[in-house]
Design a protein around this motif. Structure first.
Motif, mmCIF file in Angstrom:
data_model
loop_
_atom_site.group_PDB
_atom_site.id
_atom_site.type_symbol
_atom_site.label_atom_id
_atom_site.label_comp_id
_atom_site.label_asym_id
_atom_site.label_seq_id
_atom_site.Cartn_x
_atom_site.Cartn_y
_atom_site.Cartn_z
ATOM 1 N N TYR A 150 -12.390 -1.579 -5.662
ATOM 2 C CA TYR A 150 -11.756 -0.531 -4.850
ATOM 3 C C TYR A 150 -10.245 -0.730 -4.769
ATOM 4 O O TYR A 150 -9.511 0.147 -4.348
ATOM 5 N N LEU B 63 -7.889 9.445 4.401
ATOM 6 C CA LEU B 63 -7.520 8.107 4.861
ATOM 7 C C LEU B 63 -7.393 7.147 3.681
ATOM 8 O O LEU B 63 -8.085 7.303 2.680
ATOM 9 N N LYS C 67 -2.527 -2.429 10.952
ATOM 10 C CA LYS C 67 -2.238 -2.646 9.527
ATOM 11 C C LYS C 67 -0.909 -3.363 9.330
ATOM 12 O O LYS C 67 -0.096 -2.990 8.479
ATOM 13 N N TRP D 140 5.255 16.374 7.401
ATOM 14 C CA TRP D 140 5.089 17.044 6.121
ATOM 15 C C TRP D 140 5.510 18.507 6.301
ATOM 16 O O TRP D 140 4.819 19.293 6.929
ATOM 17 N N HIS E 69 7.297 -11.928 4.899
ATOM 18 C CA HIS E 69 7.234 -11.658 3.463
ATOM 19 C C HIS E 69 8.430 -12.322 2.787
ATOM 20 O O HIS E 69 8.981 -11.813 1.822
ATOM 21 N N GLU F 146 -5.174 -9.264 1.580
ATOM 22 C CA GLU F 146 -4.371 -8.252 2.272
ATOM 23 C C GLU F 146 -3.372 -8.929 3.210
ATOM 24 O O GLU F 146 -2.215 -8.539 3.299
ATOM 25 N N ARG F 147 -3.820 -9.971 3.884
ATOM 26 C CA ARG F 147 -2.925 -10.699 4.787
ATOM 27 C C ARG F 147 -1.850 -11.462 4.032
ATOM 28 O O ARG F 147 -0.805 -11.789 4.582
ATOM 29 N N ASN G 59 2.267 4.938 0.679
ATOM 30 C CA ASN G 59 2.238 5.820 1.838
ATOM 31 C C ASN G 59 1.744 7.210 1.482
ATOM 32 O O ASN G 59 1.391 7.994 2.345
ATOM 33 N N LEU G 60 1.783 7.520 0.188
ATOM 34 C CA LEU G 60 1.284 8.818 -0.258
ATOM 35 C C LEU G 60 0.022 8.601 -1.086
ATOM 36 O O LEU G 60 -0.198 7.533 -1.639
ATOM 37 N N ARG H 215 -21.131 4.661 -5.177
ATOM 38 C CA ARG H 215 -19.999 5.345 -4.605
ATOM 39 C C ARG H 215 -19.942 6.740 -5.199
ATOM 40 O O ARG H 215 -20.410 6.997 -6.301
ATOM 41 N N ASP I 2 -8.501 0.759 2.759
ATOM 42 C CA ASP I 2 -8.024 -0.616 2.872
ATOM 43 C C ASP I 2 -9.179 -1.462 3.393
ATOM 44 O O ASP I 2 -10.312 -0.986 3.465
ATOM 45 N N HIS J 142 -2.784 -4.962 -2.388
ATOM 46 C CA HIS J 142 -2.448 -3.593 -2.780
ATOM 47 C C HIS J 142 -1.356 -3.614 -3.826
ATOM 48 O O HIS J 142 -0.316 -4.230 -3.643
ATOM 49 N N ARG K 114 1.010 -5.950 7.812
ATOM 50 C CA ARG K 114 0.871 -6.803 6.637
ATOM 51 C C ARG K 114 2.243 -7.304 6.204
ATOM 52 O O ARG K 114 3.255 -6.807 6.690
ATOM 53 N N PRO K 115 2.285 -8.252 5.282
ATOM 54 C CA PRO K 115 3.588 -8.753 4.847
ATOM 55 C C PRO K 115 4.522 -7.604 4.470
ATOM 56 O O PRO K 115 4.137 -6.712 3.722
ATOM 57 N N MET L 204 0.851 -1.197 0.000
ATOM 58 C CA MET L 204 0.000 0.000 0.000
ATOM 59 C C MET L 204 0.881 1.240 0.000
ATOM 60 O O MET L 204 1.887 1.309 0.678
ATOM 61 N N SER M 92 8.812 7.692 6.153
ATOM 62 C CA SER M 92 7.901 7.914 5.037
ATOM 63 C C SER M 92 6.668 7.028 5.108
ATOM 64 O O SER M 92 6.238 6.464 4.114
ATOM 65 N N ALA M 93 6.120 6.890 6.313
ATOM 66 C CA ALA M 93 4.875 6.138 6.447
ATOM 67 C C ALA M 93 4.111 6.623 7.668
ATOM 68 O O ALA M 93 4.699 7.143 8.612
ATOM 69 N N THR M 94 2.821 6.444 7.627
ATOM 70 C CA THR M 94 1.999 6.661 8.807
ATOM 71 C C THR M 94 2.360 5.587 9.828
ATOM 72 O O THR M 94 2.560 4.432 9.456
ATOM 73 N N TRP N 267 -8.084 4.729 -4.513
ATOM 74 C CA TRP N 267 -9.326 5.080 -3.822
ATOM 75 C C TRP N 267 -8.976 5.631 -2.455
ATOM 76 O O TRP N 267 -8.186 5.034 -1.726
ATOM 77 N N GLN O 139 2.832 10.895 8.742
ATOM 78 C CA GLN O 139 4.154 11.242 8.249
ATOM 79 C C GLN O 139 4.369 12.738 8.454
ATOM 80 O O GLN O 139 3.434 13.518 8.393
ATOM 81 N N GLY P 285 -0.509 -10.331 1.301
ATOM 82 C CA GLY P 285 0.337 -9.360 0.607
ATOM 83 C C GLY P 285 0.063 -9.288 -0.882
ATOM 84 O O GLY P 285 0.955 -8.940 -1.660
ATOM 85 N N PRO Q 63 1.001 12.821 2.279
ATOM 86 C CA PRO Q 63 0.761 11.648 3.129
ATOM 87 C C PRO Q 63 -0.728 11.470 3.457
ATOM 88 O O PRO Q 63 -1.503 12.421 3.389
ATOM 89 N N TYR Q 64 -1.068 10.254 3.806
ATOM 90 C CA TYR Q 64 -2.398 9.965 4.340
ATOM 91 C C TYR Q 64 -2.473 10.424 5.796
ATOM 92 O O TYR Q 64 -1.472 10.802 6.403
#
Ligand SMILES: C[S@@+](CC[C@H](N)C(=O)[O-])C[C@H]1O[C@@H](n2cnc3c(N)ncnc32)[C@H](O)[C@@H]1O
Lengths: 576, 525
Positions: free
Chosen positions: A324, A187, B186, B455, B213, A255-256, A3-4, B504, A190, A261, B188-189, A1, B313-315, A10, B453, A258, A48-49
């Motif tokens: 999505y 946001l 969150k 900014w 991973h 998602e689990r 980061n930006l 949507r 996911d 995304h 994840r692999p 996923m 560079s990540a949340t 979506w 992150q 990998g 960033p999110y």
């Protein structure tokens, strides 16, 4: 996923009301938040999110608002001030409140002028007048002034701020802040976000009212994880899934693993004029067809590990929620779908293709191969159809055959279909020790299912196996379709049990901590779990007597009076 | 040894020597054991290494090479001793072995008659901790002979069965909590997660599965050097020396050492860098008494020489796990001061259900599992009338009606089997469910928070220069060629159709880059 925030992804915009808005973001576009205003999509892209923005008042002549990032200290300012105030002596008025950590607490007037800062300045008398309901309504409609202004007015209107207790003040502010501020938070979309949104804002029944905590439990109990085998060509990390949630369960599993995304690939920077020309040529019809031909002859290589095999009810799988994540399984020529990790790793087949493939048109009718001369003489459209058919056949043949070979590592089910019928066909396909997790929005179907694996039913089965099983191999016994007394072979699953989990949210504020007063009702959501086992060959001799528990409860263990070595010992007949 | 893959991640189809296996007695009674081909410790049974359970003895030989999920029958084992032995008796054992097998058996008989019987009586049906001893004899190991009773199932380890069978050294995080936490964080692999304190390693194992991973060295995807996979890692910390040591050993035995890195450290004092290296974490789980003391180390930029342990560079997603509300309040207050947002606290209520058949009625006489109260008013009336009748007989001719009583024990094995097989009692009665007798009412409060992150103004200026914002003035729309407009409209329709009923909201027709390019192309040709 990523980061930006990247083009084509979506995103979710969360408004102060906790309502969310979902959109696919594109470059140089306008995003509208209804009454709150509009702004340029480029304002969010490549940022960033999880940042919170505030729409600023539009400048003269502009159609859209500019945005300002709201720092965390400002998001928390009420509580920070309140906490600081709480450290002061009992009867100190708000006029003495000084916020710590450089946070300034300020109330703004109509034109953004500061009425009060850190509670040290005097309150503007003009702001003291009481507002009527109509005035509030007009203020809301105008929507020109920042929400803060309105809050300042509302807060100051009733009585002087200094007369309010910190309790009512905070409550008041919290309510009003939520209602009127022109803020929103960006946001990522996911699985967690999608689940929340489907359950809370959309049609929860479409996803069987599955809540996040249950979805995460399914993941754990079916033991789904990334599992691309280090040994190439080995078959491992294959999971079976039955999903009647429109793809939400598949997405959660992917998602689990990998493989959900995709990640943003920026367009090639600075292309040479030749390349540009090449791009143009691609648009020409003839090249397009050529391209299609190539698409149709190159099969997507189906992966043999880290895969999901979905058995679906209709001719085509319903995986609409995967769009999505930019995967459209039912339009196989869609370029982004072809390149999506799911293209190789999500294998779908219908119940007909699984249970009786000879009755399935695609599987049972392989297109007869044509010679290259025959192909040459064909019109390109027809040739395309031929290739597509070939490809479709090869794909489904491979999927059906590998599925029949069994050996899956786990099974996850979220369906409204009768789980007994699902397990009858899928449990034999699991390897020994494989984990299964069956979700149902209500408990009744799982109670019935669990009862088929009860200790007493299993014991009866072992003591006196159905006559039709005589002489069958263990493989055949595993695939046995059941009878009236034993709709499922009760010796194939161990540890069958049913559970449920629920998250309760709390409000935590200085002096006002308690669970939220209201929560979502509806389906509780239940999960049946178990492990695939192989019964020992022949009759397993269990001797002894049942222990009786209090309350006439059936006890599941045997004890023996005389063990082989003169030793008293319990013989497990597992759990109820 | 070949490449050590973890049985948690790649269980293979059969149980292998030198790897962890779970010996399953019943749901809440599972015994983890590392399978050994030979008894290297040279201290017990003629059959080599043996797992002793109260359901029988199981030489490792009878487990290795068996398919996962197999039902394994108990073996008659030949040894001189049972139960935990100290070094001295172990030595004595060796001497006994040398003297001959006859001696051994005798000793066995003696030692078994005591303890197990006591255990059974004390237990009354409720599961009790089982003394496990993997003792055995090397030298000449003999083949195992099947016993007449007792069996277990052989299972591959999973974080779930590990959590319910691991040796408890501390309170542990159970499946409902860790599942939700890892989902919310969150993880994840490919993720980097910080975890303190490691404690008994329950959360550690679940995290390892979530971040996995690939093993170090397998970053390249299909041999291509450009497309690299980011490998996940669990950065675990524990300040208690023995716990740290034990967990380190377990992680190695479980083949997880490339995935979990445990550091012996007080994080509140000394922060999170490992050999000066930043974990660059994007997820954090704090299960320690004073999380607020760890938080000041979990910040982004600060004056040098501070190096942030967070991924720049990540949340970053954080969860603290505290049993008391006061801890939550203190933690939250510090979170706010340090710039965390979306701070939220939840508690998870988890229940397991008991599912069984409730059989009520008089007609079957006393039977196992049967409540001997009338099933209905009609049955009650019938019984009352019977009593009335007996009374009458007694009053009229003074004779008692002899009670017809079946003196045979209704709960002997033959009777039970008969009830099951002939009467099919498993189908009788009302199928009911209810919460299991014991419920974990409160584990801990889960406080979640997010650190976006960083900014800066420079970042903003850079992006603005790359992707300028085109201001829309007054009524004029963004210029769009007619073809682009048509394409956009068609795309919107298509998208609508795809989203099916789940409507949507796309704010405006989406104009993708390709479309603008397309229109350019057309203009030029
Ligand atoms: C409740 S246990 C954690 C259990 C673990 N999460 C599990 O699932 O097994 C808490 C652990 O944190 C460790 N601990 C407490 N404070 C610590 C600190 N400041 N630095 C490192 N470890 C710490 C304790 O030694 C203890 O083992």
């Amino acid at each position: 996923m990523d980061n930006l925030v990247t083009p084509g992804s979506w995103v979710v915009l969360r408004l102060p009301s906790d309502q969310t808005k979902v959109l696919q973001i594109a470059k140089t576009n306008t995003i509208s938040l209804g009454k709150i205003g509009t702004f340029a999509s480029n304002r969010l892209l490549f940022r960033p999110y999880n940042l919170t923005y505030e729409l600023l008042d539009r400048k003269g002549g502009d159609k859209d608002s500019d945005l300002r990032i709201v720092p965390a200290s400002e998001l928390h300012e009420d509580i920070l001030v309140e906490e600081a105030a709480a450290l002061l002596p009992e009867n100190a008025g708000p006029s003495e409140i000084v916020a710590g950590d450089g946070v300034e607490f300020q109330l703004l007037g109509e034109n953004g002028e500061v009425i009060m800062r850190s509670n040290r300045e005097t309150i503007d008398d003009s702001a003291r007048q009481t507002l009527t309901m109509e005035e509030i309504e007009t203020l809301k409609k105008e929507g020109t002034s920042a929400g803060k202004d309105l809050i300042a007015k509302l807060m100051l209107s009733h009585t002087g701020l200094e007369e309010k207790t910190s309790f009512s003040l905070a409550k008041y502010k919290l309510l009003k802040t939520k209602k009127y501020l022109k803020r929103f938070t960006v946001l990522p979309l996911d699985v967690a976000m999608l689940t929340q949104r489907m359950v809370e804002q959309k049609d929860a029944s479409k996803v069987l009212e599955i809540r996040e905590e249950m979805l995460s439990l399914i993941g754990s109990w079916s033991n789904i994880h990334f599992s691309a085998d280090p040994i190439p060509k080995a078959r491992s990390g294959r999971w079976l899934v039955v999903d009647e949630t429109g793809g939400l369960l598949v997405a959660a599993m992917a998602e689990r693993m990998g493989i959900l995304h995709q990640g943003y690939t920026p367009p090639e920077p600075k292309r040479s004029p030749q390349e540009e020309a090449g791009e143009e040529l691609k648009d020409l019809k003839i090249f397009k067809e050529l391209d299609d031909d190539i698409n149709h002859t190159t099969d997507i290589q189906l992966a043999t590990s880290n895969t999901l095999t979905m058995v679906h009810t209709n001719a085509q799988p319903n995986l609409s929620l995967l769009s999505y994540f930019n995967y459209h399984p039912n339009s196989p020529t869609d370029r982004s779908s072809r390149e999506h990790p799911l293209a190789q790793r999500l294998h779908t087949l219908s119940w007909l293709q699984l249970v009786s493939p000879s009755q399935d048109t695609t599987y049972a009718n392989p297109p007869s191969p044509l010679t290259s001369e025959e192909l040459q003489s064909m019109k390109s459209g027809k040739r395309g159809t031929y290739y597509r058919k070939q490809r479709r056949y090869r794909k489904i043949k491979q999927i059906v055959d590998t599925t029949h070979a069994g050996g899956f590592d786990g099974l996850a089910v979220a369906a409204s279909m009768d789980p007994i019928s699902i397990l009858r066909h899928l449990v034999p396909l699991l390897r020994g020790g494989a984990s299964i997790a069956v979700y149902s929005s209500t408990i009744e179907s799982l109670v019935k299912l669990a009862d088929l694996y009860s200790t007493s039913r299993r014991t009866a089965f072992i003591q006196s196996p159905p006559a039709e099983l005589q002489g069958l191999s263990s493989e055949e016994t595993a695939r046995w379709q059941g009878n009236e007394d034993f709709p499922l072979n009760p010796t194939l699953l161990l540890n069958v049990s049913v559970q449920s989990a629920r998250v309760n949210e709390w409000q935590v504020l200085p002096g006002r901590t308690h669970p939220l007063m209201t929560a979502r009702g509806g389906a509780e959501g239940y999960l049946l779990t178990g492990v695939r086992v192989f019964p020992a060959e022949g009759k397993v001799e269990a001797r002894g007597k049942f222990l009786k528990r209090k309350g006439g409860r059936e006890y599941s263990c045997w004890t023996t009076d005389s063990g082989a070595e003169g030793q008293e010992r319990e013989v497990a007949y597992e759990m109820e | 040894m070949t490449t050590m893959t973890s049985p948690f991640l790649f269980p293979d189809t059969v149980a292998q020597a030198d790897k962890l296996a779970i010996v399953h007695l019943r749901r809440d009674l599972q015994i983890p054991t590392i399978l050994k081909e030979h008894d290297e410790d040279d201290e017990g049974y003629a059959e080599g290494k043996v797992v002793n359970t109260r359901f029988g003895s199981f030489p490792h030989k009878t487990l290795i090479g068996k398919s996962w999920g197999s039902q394994i029958l108990a073996s008659k084992v030949d040894t001189g001793s049972r139960g935990r032995r100290d070094q001295k008796s172990a030595k004595k054992q060796k001497k006994d072995n040398a003297e001959g097998p006859g001696n051994k058996r005798q000793q066995y008989e003696e030692s078994t008659s005591e303890t197990p019987r006591k255990k059974l009586r004390a237990e009354d049906g409720t599961p009790v901790e089982v003394a496990i001893d993997d003792t055995s004899v090397a030298k000449e190991e003999s083949d195992a002979v099947a016993a007449q009773s007792g069996f277990v199932h052989l299972l591959a380890p999973t974080p779930e069965n590990w959590t319910s069978s691991l040796p408890h050294r501390t309170q542990v995080v159970y499946t409902p909590d860790y599942s939700y936490v890892l989902h919310r964080l969150k993880v994840r692999p490919g993720a980097q997660i910080i975890e303190v304190g490691a404690g008994s390693g329950s959360f550690t194992h679940a995290s390892a599965r979530a971040v996995f991973h690939g093993y170090p060295g397998s970053e390249e995807v299909n041999g291509s050097a450009t497309k690299r996979r980011k490998l996940g890692k669990v950065w675990s910390y524990e300040f208690h020396e023995q716990r740290h040591e034990k967990l380190q050993k377990e992680i190695e035995e479980h083949g997880l050492d490339g995935i979990v890195e445990i550091t012996h450290r007080d994080v509140c004092e000394n922060g999170f860098l490992v050999n000066g290296e930043s974990p660059e974490a994007e997820a954090i789980f704090l299960d320690l008494p004073a999380p607020w003391l760890a938080l000041p180390h979990l910040v982004r930029s600060k004056a040098a020489p501070f190096v942030s342990p967070l991924n720049p560079s990540a949340t970053v997603h954080l969860c603290t796990f505290s049993p008391c509300i006061e801890q939550v309040q203190k933690t939250m207050s510090v979170m706010r001061q340090l710039g965390w947002v979306d701070i939220e606290m939840v508690a998870i209520a988890h229940k397991r259900f008991e599912i069984r058949r409730e059989r009520i009625g008089i007609d079957n006489g006393s039977q196992r599992g049967l409540q001997s109260t009338p099933a209905s008013v009609d049955e009650a009336l019938q019984r009352l009338l019977e009593v009335e009748g007996n009374f009458k007989v007694f009053h009229e001719n003074g004779t008692k009606v002899p009670k017809q009583k079946d003196n045979t024990n209704p709960n002997n094995r033959a009777k039970i089997i008969e009830n099951l097989v002939e009467k099919k009692v498993y189908k009788e009665g009302k199928l009911v469910h209810r919460t299991e007798p014991e419920v974990k009412n409160h584990t801990s409060y889960l406080t979640f928070a997010i650190l976006p992150q960083e900014w800066t103004a420079e970042d903003e200026a850079r992006v603005c220069a790359e992707l300028p914002i085109v201001a829309r003035k007054g009524d004029c729309e963004v210029a769009m060629s007619s073809r682009a407009m048509r394409k956009a409209a068609a795309k919107a329709v298509r998208e609508k159709a795809e989203a099916a009923k789940s409507r949507r909201a796309v704010a405006q027709p989406v104009i993708s880059n390709d479309d603008t390019k397309g229109s350019k192309t057309q203009q030029r040709t």
